[in-house]
Design a protein around this motif. Sequence first.
Motif, PDB file in Angstrom:
ATOM      1  N   GLU A 131     -16.384  -2.468   1.634  1.00  0.00           N
ATOM      2  CA  GLU A 131     -17.010  -2.032   0.370  1.00  0.00           C
ATOM      3  C   GLU A 131     -16.483  -2.871  -0.793  1.00  0.00           C
ATOM      4  O   GLU A 131     -17.242  -3.279  -1.679  1.00  0.00           O
ATOM      5  CB  GLU A 131     -16.743  -0.537   0.105  1.00  0.00           C
ATOM      6  CG  GLU A 131     -17.489   0.416   1.021  1.00  0.00           C
ATOM      7  CD  GLU A 131     -16.906   0.478   2.429  1.00  0.00           C
ATOM      8  OE1 GLU A 131     -15.722   0.122   2.611  1.00  0.00           O
ATOM      9  OE2 GLU A 131     -17.642   0.880   3.361  1.00  0.00           O
TER      10      GLU A 131
ATOM     11  N   SER B 101      -7.048   0.375  -2.009  1.00  0.00           N
ATOM     12  CA  SER B 101      -7.992  -0.490  -2.733  1.00  0.00           C
ATOM     13  C   SER B 101      -7.591  -0.577  -4.202  1.00  0.00           C
ATOM     14  O   SER B 101      -7.646  -1.648  -4.811  1.00  0.00           O
ATOM     15  CB  SER B 101      -9.416   0.066  -2.632  1.00  0.00           C
ATOM     16  OG  SER B 101      -9.796   0.196  -1.294  1.00  0.00           O
TER      17      SER B 101
ATOM     18  N   SER C  64       0.821  -1.223   0.000  1.00  0.00           N
ATOM     19  CA  SER C  64       0.000   0.000   0.000  1.00  0.00           C
ATOM     20  C   SER C  64       0.850   1.265   0.000  1.00  0.00           C
ATOM     21  O   SER C  64       1.947   1.291   0.561  1.00  0.00           O
ATOM     22  CB  SER C  64      -0.888   0.051   1.247  1.00  0.00           C
ATOM     23  OG  SER C  64      -1.651  -1.115   1.361  1.00  0.00           O
TER      24      SER C  64
ATOM     25  N   THR D 261     -11.325  -3.721   1.907  1.00  0.00           N
ATOM     26  CA  THR D 261     -12.344  -3.105   2.773  1.00  0.00           C
ATOM     27  C   THR D 261     -13.707  -3.792   2.574  1.00  0.00           C
ATOM     28  O   THR D 261     -13.922  -4.515   1.594  1.00  0.00           O
ATOM     29  CB  THR D 261     -12.521  -1.608   2.438  1.00  0.00           C
ATOM     30  OG1 THR D 261     -13.071  -1.500   1.115  1.00  0.00           O
ATOM     31  CG2 THR D 261     -11.200  -0.850   2.491  1.00  0.00           C
TER      32      THR D 261
HETATM   33  C1  LIG Z   1      -4.893  -3.701  10.048  1.00  0.00           C
HETATM   34  C2  LIG Z   1      -4.307  -3.341   8.706  1.00  0.00           C
HETATM   35  C3  LIG Z   1      -3.106  -3.907   8.317  1.00  0.00           C
HETATM   36  C4  LIG Z   1      -2.543  -3.561   7.088  1.00  0.00           C
HETATM   37  N1  LIG Z   1      -1.309  -4.071   6.761  1.00  0.00           N
HETATM   38  C5  LIG Z   1      -0.733  -3.742   5.595  1.00  0.00           C
HETATM   39  C6  LIG Z   1       0.578  -4.221   5.257  1.00  0.00           C
HETATM   40  O1  LIG Z   1       1.218  -4.923   6.046  1.00  0.00           O
HETATM   41  N2  LIG Z   1       1.116  -3.861   4.080  1.00  0.00           N
HETATM   42  C7  LIG Z   1       0.448  -3.082   3.193  1.00  0.00           C
HETATM   43  O2  LIG Z   1       0.983  -2.845   2.114  1.00  0.00           O
HETATM   44  N3  LIG Z   1      -0.783  -2.570   3.479  1.00  0.00           N
HETATM   45  C8  LIG Z   1      -1.385  -2.879   4.666  1.00  0.00           C
HETATM   46  N4  LIG Z   1      -2.616  -2.363   4.996  1.00  0.00           N
HETATM   47  C9  LIG Z   1      -3.258  -1.412   4.088  1.00  0.00           C
HETATM   48  C10 LIG Z   1      -4.535  -1.940   3.439  1.00  0.00           C
HETATM   49  O3  LIG Z   1      -4.223  -2.862   2.432  1.00  0.00           O
HETATM   50  C11 LIG Z   1      -5.316  -0.726   2.902  1.00  0.00           C
HETATM   51  O4  LIG Z   1      -5.655   0.094   4.009  1.00  0.00           O
HETATM   52  C12 LIG Z   1      -6.566  -1.144   2.179  1.00  0.00           C
HETATM   53  O5  LIG Z   1      -6.257  -1.798   0.984  1.00  0.00           O
HETATM   54  C13 LIG Z   1      -7.476   0.075   1.864  1.00  0.00           C
HETATM   55  O6  LIG Z   1      -6.765   1.069   1.215  1.00  0.00           O
HETATM   56  P1  LIG Z   1      -6.762   2.578   1.741  1.00  0.00           P
HETATM   57  O7  LIG Z   1      -6.515   2.584   3.218  1.00  0.00           O
HETATM   58  O8  LIG Z   1      -5.826   3.346   0.883  1.00  0.00           O
HETATM   59  O9  LIG Z   1      -8.234   3.094   1.530  1.00  0.00           O
HETATM   60  P2  LIG Z   1      -8.911   3.556   0.116  1.00  0.00           P
HETATM   61  O10 LIG Z   1      -8.659   2.509  -0.912  1.00  0.00           O
HETATM   62  O11 LIG Z   1      -8.434   4.956  -0.144  1.00  0.00           O
HETATM   63  O12 LIG Z   1     -10.411   3.546   0.514  1.00  0.00           O
HETATM   64  C14 LIG Z   1     -11.053   4.632   1.207  1.00  0.00           C
HETATM   65  C15 LIG Z   1     -12.543   4.332   1.268  1.00  0.00           C
HETATM   66  O13 LIG Z   1     -13.081   4.248  -0.065  1.00  0.00           O
HETATM   67  C16 LIG Z   1     -13.750   3.015  -0.265  1.00  0.00           C
HETATM   68  N5  LIG Z   1     -13.550   2.547  -1.650  1.00  0.00           N
HETATM   69  C17 LIG Z   1     -12.375   2.490  -2.330  1.00  0.00           C
HETATM   70  N6  LIG Z   1     -12.576   1.959  -3.559  1.00  0.00           N
HETATM   71  C18 LIG Z   1     -13.896   1.652  -3.636  1.00  0.00           C
HETATM   72  C19 LIG Z   1     -14.701   1.060  -4.647  1.00  0.00           C
HETATM   73  N7  LIG Z   1     -14.203   0.664  -5.818  1.00  0.00           N
HETATM   74  N8  LIG Z   1     -16.047   0.897  -4.390  1.00  0.00           N
HETATM   75  C20 LIG Z   1     -16.586   1.271  -3.180  1.00  0.00           C
HETATM   76  N9  LIG Z   1     -15.847   1.851  -2.191  1.00  0.00           N
HETATM   77  C21 LIG Z   1     -14.519   2.025  -2.415  1.00  0.00           C
HETATM   78  C22 LIG Z   1     -13.079   2.059   0.712  1.00  0.00           C
HETATM   79  O14 LIG Z   1     -13.928   0.966   1.024  1.00  0.00           O
HETATM   80  C23 LIG Z   1     -12.840   2.967   1.911  1.00  0.00           C
HETATM   81  O15 LIG Z   1     -14.003   3.070   2.692  1.00  0.00           O
HETATM   82  C24 LIG Z   1      -3.200  -2.660   6.225  1.00  0.00           C
HETATM   83  C25 LIG Z   1      -4.410  -2.080   6.629  1.00  0.00           C
HETATM   84  C26 LIG Z   1      -4.953  -2.400   7.845  1.00  0.00           C
HETATM   85  C27 LIG Z   1      -6.232  -1.733   8.271  1.00  0.00           C
END
Ligand SMILES: Cc1cc2nc3c(=O)[nH]c(=O)nc-3n(C[C@H](O)[C@H](O)[C@H](O)COP(=O)(O)OP(=O)(O)OC[C@H]3O[C@@H](n4cnc5c(N)ncnc54)[C@H](O)[C@@H]3O)c2cc1C
Length: 397
Positions: free
Chosen positions: A381, A141, A135, A379
């Motif tokens: 969603e 996402s 990430s 997530t």
């Molecule tokens: C406990 C935890 C451990 C993690 N560990 C790691 C790790 O070790 N290494 C790593 O690389 N990453 C890690 N992550 C990151 C994780 O993979 C991302 O947080 C996750 O993929 C969501 O991306 P984002 O936080 O950028 O949110 P975004 O993708 O920016 O999403 C923001 C909001 O928009 C919504 N959204 C986005 N796209 C859509 C869509 N197409 N349709 C509907 N809604 C949508 C999402 O559901 C969310 O509510 C971790 C996250 C958590 C919470």
Amino acid sequence: MDWSDSAEQAAFRTKVQGVIDQMPDRYKAGEGDWERDRNNEDAGRREDARKWTESLAQEGWVAPHWPKEYGGAGLSPMEQFIFKMEMARADAPSVGGQGVSQLGPTLIVHGTEEQKAEHLPKILSGEVDWRQGYSEPGAGSDLASLQTRAIRDGDDYVINGQKIWTSLAHLADWLYVLARTDPDAPKHRGISFLLMDKHTPGISIRPLIDMSGRHHFNETFFEDVRVPASNRVGDENRGWYVGMTLLDFERSNITGAVSSRRTLDDLREYLKTSEGKQRAPGYAQNRLNVADRYIETDVMFNFSFRIISMQDRGLIPNYEASVSKLFNSEMNQKIALTGTRVFGLYGQIHDSADQRAPMKSKLTNQYLVSVSSTIAAGTSEIQRNIIATRGLGLPRG
Ligand SMILES: Cc1cc2nc3c(=O)[nH]c(=O)nc-3n(C[C@H](O)[C@H](O)[C@H](O)COP(=O)(O)OP(=O)(O)OC[C@H]3O[C@@H](n4cnc5c(N)ncnc54)[C@H](O)[C@@H]3O)c2cc1C
């Protein structure tokens, strides 16, 4: 549906329970955390991690799902399920972290013989701990839009960019990272999968403290980091497909079902004690909420069994895994919310050492920590989108 064990399954379960019985006492008390113990400054904790690794390694159970030829146990899906269930029941910590669950299986499929020989034994012995750098601040996402750049220079790649949410990177030794090697290609096709020693010059790791006060997450920065091209797994620009290799059989979330049931059992027993009666205001609504949570854990067990019965028949769960992940993470949050509400104002005490804290603040802490469970690994969603399109056949977009 009858989910009881066959004679062989019952014998295997007994064998697993026998090994778990040998866990260090601190682990039996639910205080084991292999990743935090293995290099801990406390020699006792280091020794616990070493002993526990050894006990599991003797059976090949550090990596129960890896093939035997690579040092795993080659267990069938059903045996893995039983193993996970018993480990979760005993709150026994798994060993090997993401090296076992993610990187190892990926190397077994896509790695060169040299990469396998170099890295797999060190994962199994617990010598090297791996963490995932996927990430980025602008790519979660929509991971394929990642911007961390890797430019080929002689026998090396030179890496610049930033990762975020790198869980436990501060405790790890190596990272596996997705980086862009061709910025002009369509976004999924210009990415490569690279292995990096965390101590390579130019890598810096900064903590992100979450709202429960834990240091779990990190930001990871790369500034002119030189990585040998021999550390690339798979072909250049094909890293997306390497990174998406998912051989982790823990798609049933049986661990979630078992540990949620344990938490509810603990809550139920506590509510019967005189301290519990005094801490919980005793509104009728509490009883109804606790009963609802019990029903949900039963549903979760059935989702888990459905996934494992598919895997046992050689089928690959698809939207079914999304249903299980979504339901498990939301149930986890609801249990924590119910737990804090049951205790009224006592439920707000976060400090587990506070004498007034019900159940040593277990549910209050879970309330804070579980917020992220509906974000991690896709997530809610995104899971609903998968269920709607792949499961229900609804149109995209
Ligand atoms: C406990 C935890 C451990 C993690 N560990 C790691 C790790 O070790 N290494 C790593 O690389 N990453 C890690 N992550 C990151 C994780 O993979 C991302 O947080 C996750 O993929 C969501 O991306 P984002 O936080 O950028 O949110 P975004 O993708 O920016 O999403 C923001 C909001 O928009 C919504 N959204 C986005 N796209 C859509 C869509 N197409 N349709 C509907 N809604 C949508 C999402 O559901 C969310 O509510 C971790 C996250 C958590 C919470």
